[in-house]
Design an enzyme around this catalytic site. Structure first.
Site, PDB file in Angstrom:
ATOM      1  N   LYS A 246       0.133  -7.533  10.737  1.00 39.47           N
ATOM      2  CA  LYS A 246       0.103  -8.008   9.714  1.00 39.47           C
ATOM      3  C   LYS A 246      -0.037  -7.080   8.408  1.00 39.47           C
ATOM      4  O   LYS A 246      -1.046  -5.985   8.743  1.00 39.47           O
ATOM      5  CB  LYS A 246      -0.895  -9.063   9.224  1.00 39.47           C
ATOM      6  CG  LYS A 246      -1.038  -9.738   7.957  1.00 39.47           C
ATOM      7  CD  LYS A 246      -2.033 -10.953   7.797  1.00 39.47           C
ATOM      8  CE  LYS A 246      -1.902 -11.714   6.595  1.00 39.47           C
ATOM      9  NZ  LYS A 246      -2.964 -12.968   6.533  1.00 39.47           N
TER      10      LYS A 246
ATOM     11  N   SER B 166      -1.306 -17.329   5.340  1.00 42.46           N
ATOM     12  CA  SER B 166      -0.525 -16.023   4.828  1.00 42.46           C
ATOM     13  C   SER B 166      -0.042 -15.508   5.925  1.00 42.46           C
ATOM     14  O   SER B 166       0.910 -14.562   5.594  1.00 42.46           O
ATOM     15  CB  SER B 166      -1.600 -15.424   4.159  1.00 42.46           C
ATOM     16  OG  SER B 166      -2.859 -15.004   4.639  1.00 42.46           O
TER      17      SER B 166
ATOM     18  N   SER C  49      -5.122 -18.857   7.844  1.00 40.60           N
ATOM     19  CA  SER C  49      -4.034 -17.981   7.922  1.00 40.60           C
ATOM     20  C   SER C  49      -3.585 -17.641   9.013  1.00 40.60           C
ATOM     21  O   SER C  49      -2.587 -16.947   9.283  1.00 40.60           O
ATOM     22  CB  SER C  49      -4.274 -17.031   6.918  1.00 40.60           C
ATOM     23  OG  SER C  49      -3.970 -17.414   5.477  1.00 40.60           O
TER      24      SER C  49
END
Ligand code: GLN
Length: 487
Positions: A76, A151, A175
């Site tokens: 990420k 997210s 997330s």
């Protein structure tokens, strides 16, 4: 090769059926061919990945390979990567090239994992749909008109589309688990403190936790084993020994007590999603577990509590982006105040600004007691609910999200509707507990997840339950049509 899980790829590499360089090239080609439709990557590091793959092949030839040596993964874009842009999904950090690796990146690198690139995400991890990214939304591989969740939406979409077998994510209020559920993959949010936060760009420091996202619980166990552990450079990382997660996978579920919070199966839960989750629970019962009703009576306060505490912490964490030291700087500032205000006005998107405003308000002298202190008190009550429930049960289970992935744009103008998406995941962060989402069915062709919540540092148990469930079901093996599957 792209259909293989991490465990299968590790076996293939070990047996010499292919090299890491061949595997890495094959996945890079898939990213080239498919990612224009999914937008799961912000940065692809082709040269770095191939160099790392060759180094992994050399290490294997020298006989010093770890299970993950030569396995391509993605991070990420919230994890700092030495020499590789780390944007956090924001214009503010569009030009930021960190001079060091996050501990998580370091540890996976030390195990020999190959970093293919950095995945798309909501700006500063604020969101539940990936639509707040400066780089445009990632899309759900099961239906590209739908969100992948957020997210960590880019990581979830990349794993679901079989572009990488695994990726890292972070979970402040859901997330990892929510995008895992919406993309039909497996995602684990570890106990707060289990995984180092060093070099993980801060959103809400008392809630943020990094963890693995992969297709199976077995793969999450392999990744967590490499990521977890005390970090002397992160004072909130816990000095708790890391068990062998893979060794714990096979245990039987006989005698396991699974608590079903009555609050998680009531109003707000989509009917078909509830049916899928109940079918998954019946499967666990077949495997020997006992289902017990429990109550988490402060559940209805979790969203309000989270949306005070997270923005409050975010507003202080994000004060560092001032255009002076690194990141975006506005053109031709007139004076220092103009530099600060214009840099922040131009560098941050709307959702980030909304959080900074809410957080600053909640922390201001006249409102601190009414909002922030009160939220901390309620947080304690939410934690106590779990402590009480865990006196009676070993694991708590329910839906990961109220429904399947929604259409792009469906909630982006309505922050409260978006915040409700996190109703089953947020409280777990407020309590610092570990949570796992496993694929548990499909609704309108789109995946939904079963969430399993455990006691502090009991990730091994969650992975064990997830693994046994996956041995008995095939939701986790199904692939979207875009990735060559039947879905
Ligand atoms: N959706 C939640 C939020 O917007 C959680 C995000 C996260 O876990 N990073 O804050």
């Amino acid at each position: 090769m792209h259909e293989f899980t991490v465990a299968q790829l590790a076996e293939g590499l070990h047996e010499g059926r292919f090299t890491s360089e061949e595997l890495t090239r094959a996945l890079l080609e898939r990213v080239q061919a498919l990612d224009s439709r999914i937008n799961s990557f912000i940065t692809v590091d082709e040269d770095g990945a191939l160099a790392a793959a060759r180094a992994a092949d050399a290490r294997r030839a020298a006989g010093s390979a770890h299970t993950l040596t030569g396995i391509p993964i993605a991070h990420k874009d919230i994890f700092c990567t030495d020499g590789l842009r780390t944007s956090c999904g924001s214009r503010m950090l569009d030009n930021f090239v960190p001079p060091y690796d996050a501990t998580v990146v370091n540890k996976l690198h030390a195990a020999g994992a190959v970093t293919l690139g950095k995945t798309n995400m909501d700006e500063f991890a604020m969101g539940s749909s990936n639509e707040t990214s400066y780089y445009g939304p990632a899309r759900n591989p099961w239906n590209i008109e739908h969100v992948p969740g957020g997210s960590s939406g880019g990581s979830a979409a990349a794993v679901a589309a079989r572009l990488v077998p695994a990726a890292t994510g972070t979970d402040t209020g859901g997330s990892i688990r929510q995008p895992a559920a919406l993309c039909g993959i497996t995602g684990l949010k570890p106990t707060y403190g289990r995984v180092s936060r060093l070099g993980m760009i801060a959103f809400a420091s008392s809630l943020d936790q990094g963890g693995p996202m992969a297709r199976t619980a077995e793969d999450c166990a392999l990744l967590l084993g490499a990521m977890a552990g005390h970090d002397p450079l992160d004072s909130t990382s816990a000095k708790v020994p890391v068990p062998d997660y893979s060794a714990a996978l096979a245990a039987g579920l006989e005698g396991l007590r699974i608590g079903l919070p009555v609050e998680y199966f009531g109003e707000g839960l989509d009917g078909a999603t509830g049916t899928a989750v109940r079918a998954a629970l019946a499967e666990l019962e077949q495997l020997g577990a006992t289902l017990v009703d429990v109550s988490l009576p402060h559940t209805h306060l979790a969203i309000a509590t989270y949306y005070i505490i997270a923005p409050a912490e975010a507003s202080t964490n994000l004060s560092r982006y001032d255009g002076v030291r690194y990141g975006y700087r506005c053109d031709n500032p007139e004076d220092l105040m103009d530099l600060y205000t214009r840099t922040r006005e131009e560098g941050f998107g709307d959702e980030v600004k909304r959080r900074i405003l809410v957080g600053t308000y909640a922390l201001s002298a006249g409102y601190y007691d009414a909002y922030y202190r009160k939220a901390q008190q309620v947080r304690r009550l939410v934690q106590q609910d779990f402590t009480d429930a865990f006196e009676r049960v070993d694991v708590i289970a329910g839906p990961t999200t109220p429904g399947p992935a929604f259409a792009l744009g469906a909630k982006s103008d309505d922050p409260v509707a978006m915040y409700l998406e996190d109703i089953y995941t947020l409280a777990v962060n407020l309590a610092g507990l570990p949570g796992l989402s496993v694929p548990a069915g499909r609704v309108d062709g789109l995946p939904v997840g079963l969430q399993l919540v455990g006691r502090h540092f009991d990730e091994a148990r969650l992975l064990n339950v997830g693994h046994r469930f996956q041995q008995a079901t095939d939701w986790h093996t199904q692939a979207p049509a875009l990735a060559g599957g039947g879905g």
